[in-house]
Motif scaffolding. Structure first.
Motif, short mmCIF file in Angstrom:
data_model
loop_
_atom_site.label_atom_id
_atom_site.label_comp_id
_atom_site.label_asym_id
_atom_site.label_seq_id
_atom_site.Cartn_x
_atom_site.Cartn_y
_atom_site.Cartn_z
N UNK A 66 -3.96 -8.98 -6.85
CA UNK A 66 -2.80 -8.08 -6.97
C UNK A 66 -2.17 -7.96 -5.85
N UNK A 67 -2.72 -8.02 -4.60
CA UNK A 67 -1.91 -8.28 -3.40
C UNK A 67 -0.82 -9.33 -3.37
N UNK A 68 -1.48 -10.53 -3.79
CA UNK A 68 -0.62 -11.59 -3.97
C UNK A 68 0.59 -11.52 -4.69
N UNK A 69 0.31 -10.96 -5.82
CA UNK A 69 1.25 -10.87 -7.07
C UNK A 69 2.37 -9.64 -6.67
N UNK A 70 1.74 -8.59 -6.00
CA UNK A 70 2.72 -7.78 -5.65
C UNK A 70 3.66 -8.00 -4.61
N UNK A 71 3.15 -9.01 -3.33
CA UNK A 71 4.13 -9.31 -2.45
C UNK A 71 5.33 -10.13 -2.69
N UNK B 275 0.86 -1.25 -0.06
CA UNK B 275 -0.01 -0.17 -0.08
C UNK B 275 0.78 1.20 0.15
N UNK B 276 1.91 1.03 0.35
CA UNK B 276 2.99 2.32 0.29
C UNK B 276 3.20 2.61 -1.17
N UNK B 277 3.15 1.55 -2.08
CA UNK B 277 3.23 2.18 -3.43
C UNK B 277 2.02 2.06 -4.19
N UNK B 278 0.96 1.45 -3.69
CA UNK B 278 -0.16 1.55 -4.49
C UNK B 278 -1.20 1.79 -3.17
N UNK B 279 -1.38 3.18 -2.90
CA UNK B 279 -2.47 3.51 -2.04
C UNK B 279 -3.94 3.36 -2.28
#
Lengths: 174, 450
Positions: free
Chosen positions: B166-171, B132-136
């Motif tokens: 998205x969260x899964x992929x970004x992690x 969320x720091x990157x995609x708030x």
């Protein structure tokens, strides 16, 4: 190569559990043993040569009983003793310092324990354990370092004294 | 009497027929009156008949109205019955349909609950996530979804899916982005950050933390140990392949503990007055040692050069030699006494200050102990006032006590070491003077004599 990095990592971990004081102890231990090895090499290889030349030059003298000769002999003996004993005091001091550094580490660790207590309360035993390991490891390390040096230092001192007495016996008044 | 009857009659007539009374001629005689009455009666009965007929007609009319109303009522009652029946029928049908609906919604309702819960969980997770720091602003929609009472639309369900994915992929990614960062002094600047999965943020060789409460990226006031931080630069500059990096698996928890730990300077000041006294002792001791080291090195050099030359210079050995030269011709005992005297004069100058360093080396741990005891007194005073319930209150006093001990030891160790160093040097010089000076003089004398 990986074995080496693993070993280095292991040493790093070990040192970190004991805190920064461990590095001081390691350094002191290194210096101590470097000095001990230097002394041993000197006593074993360098000193006998010096003693032989000294004895030879004493025997080469005609006059060995006058005032001058007496003082010259004493001066030579004193110089030889000094060379034998250089750094032995330093070695003994380092041996004596090791437990003191260990104690420093202990107190440092205790500070960490109480710091953890003051910030997190006494509920978190894991945080406190970190400080306690920091308290106990340096004590142990300091003790081991001191014990390892203590015996050798005493042995070196006795050896040096012995050699000095032998030299005094080898320079008789004719 | 007649008058009375007349008046009565007249009033009767007047009362019975107001119409006629007004224009009724006045009776001139009784016969006339009789006749008038008769006429009036006839007229009146005619009138009554008329009215009766009128009333009858009205009565018939009302009866007709009544019948009509009754008929209407009956009609309405029938209508009401019909409607009631219809209502009941509808009600029954409704119940049936409702039941049908419940049956048909069945699984869908369960799914709705699961979706709401999942959306709530995901919103909380995304809020805390470093992604969320990157995609708030991703959590807003999920929060709404978790709160909403209506059945979620198919579109919303798809969005939930996308968010999770998205969260899964970004992690699993290491990504680079630019975002505003709050520095230690509160100023905000744009920084290029590298996000390591959901665990860490690094930039400029430093670790950053993301605070979900304020949605801000903050610079850590204190960085972890150098060994850990040193890897960050290499990691940042690397664009492909693998590079080692220390990761905080608690997502900032451990890094925040680092900030809480006091640094060396803060620890030093915890020692208080005793700590400053120990520092004073340390510096005075070090100054003495420095002075001694310099003096002894200079004097040692002079003595060593004196050993090689026969002419006495201005140094301890030289002075002893000059005493010998002045008393060369005296007898042996006298000469020896003079030489001893000369040596005795030189020794104190070489030994000066060394005992002081030893005293300081012994004093420092004692001062540390003093600090420990005063710290413990403070601790017990705190216990007296607040009880032993709060370890935090006690701990500060104890750490004061321990810090002074550390300072005492830290001062003592180098002083002990340096004392042995300078006392060794001075001893060797004194040896030269005491045991060797006469020998050296004798050697010089011998060489001259020879």
């Amino acid at each position: 190569m990986t074995a080496l990095t693993n070993l280095w990592e292991f040493v790093n971990r070990f040192m970190e559990t004991g805190g920064p004081v461990m590095w001081i102890i390691a350094f002191v231990l290194f210096v101590l043993w470097a000095l001990i090895i230097e002394r041993w090499l000197y006593l074993q290889f360098e000193y006998p040569k010096e003693a032989r030349t000294l004895i030879a030059s004493w025997h080469a003298r005609q006059d060995t009983s006058s005032w001058q000769a007496r003082h010259i002999r004493q001066a030579w003996l004193s110089q030889a003793t000094e060379r034998l004993n250089t750094r032995i005091v330093l070695i003994k001091t380092l041996v004596a310092i090791c437990p003191l550094i260990g104690l420093l580490g202990t107190v440092w660790g205790m500070i960490n324990v109480f710091e953890a207590m003051s910030s997190q309360g006494s509920g978190n035993a894991r945080l406190m354990a970190n400080g306690i390991s920091m308290a106990t490891m340096p004590t142990m390390a300091g003790m081991v370092a001191a014990i390892s040096g203590l015996f050798v230092a005493a042995r070196l001192e006795a050896l040096a004294r012995n050699r000095a007495e032998q030299l005094a016996d080898s320079l008789p008044h004719h | 009497m007649k008058r009375l009857i007349l008046t009565l009659l007249a009033s009767t007539i007047a009362a019975s027929s107001v119409v006629f009374a007004a224009d009724a001629p006045k009776a001139q005689s009784l016969d006339q009156l009789l006749d008038m009455v008769r006429k009036a009666q006839t007229a009146e009965s005619e009138l009554n008949r008329q009215r009766e007929a009128q009333f009858k007609q009205a009565r018939d009319q009302q009866a007709a109205l009544l019948n009509q109303a009754k008929a209407e009522l009956a009609e309405l009652e029938r209508e009401s019955d019909r409607l009631k029946a219809a209502f009941d029928a509808n009600e029954k049908e409704l119940a049936v349909l409702e039941e049908q609906k419940t049956v048909r919604v069945g699984n869908l309702g369960e799914m709705f609950g699961v979706v709401r819960q999942a959306a709530g969980d995901m919103a909380a997770r995304i809020n805390r996530s470093y992604v969320s720091a990157e995609i708030p602003g991703r959590a807003k929609f999920l929060e709404d979804m978790a709160q909403s009472k209506a059945l979620p639309k198919i579109e919303a369900l798809r969005n939930l899916w996308v968010s999770m994915q998205q969260e899964m992929t970004e992690q699993g990614k290491i990504s680079r982005f630019t975002a505003p960062v709050v520095l230690g002094d509160g100023t905000q600047v744009e920084r290029e950050l590298v996000r390591v999965g959901a665990f860490n943020l690094v930039s400029d060789g430093e670790y950053y933390i993301y605070s979900p409460e304020t949605n801000q990226i903050q610079e850590l006031a204190r960085q972890p140990v150098a060994r850990v931080v040193s890897l960050v630069d290499d990691f940042e500059s690397n664009s492909s392949g693998f590079e080692p990096l220390y990761v905080d698996p608690t997502r900032g928890g451990l890094l925040q503990l680092v900030v809480q730990a006091p640094d060396l300077m803060e620890k030093y000041h915890q020692g208080g007055v005793v700590g400053y006294v120990i520092t004073g002792v340390f510096f005075v001791g070090i100054l003495i040692v420095l002075e001694r080291l310099i003096t002894l090195t200079i004097v040692g050099g002079q003595i060593r050069s004196q050993l090689k030359s026969a002419t006495p210079g201005n140094n301890p050995l030289g002075r002893v030699m000059s005493v010998y030269l002045a008393n060369k011709d005296a007898d042996t005992d006298n000469l020896e006494l003079k030489l001893d005297e000369a040596i005795m004069k030189e020794v104190p100058r070489l030994e000066r200050g060394i005992a002081m360093v030893k005293v300081f080396a012994a004093l420092a741990p004692l001062l540390g102990l003093l600090g420990t005891v005063t710290g413990m007194i403070e601790t017990f005073q705190v216990i007296t006032m607040f009880g032993a319930g709060d370890p935090k209150l006690m701990a500060s006093g104890i750490s004061t006590a321990l810090v002074t001990t550390v300072q005492g030891i830290v001062t003592a160790i180098p002083l002990v070491f340096l004392h042995s160093l300078i006392s060794g040097r001075s001893k060797s010089l004194i040896h030269i003077l005491e045991e060797q000076s006469t020998g050296i003089i004798a050697q010089h004398a011998e060489k001259k004599g020879a």
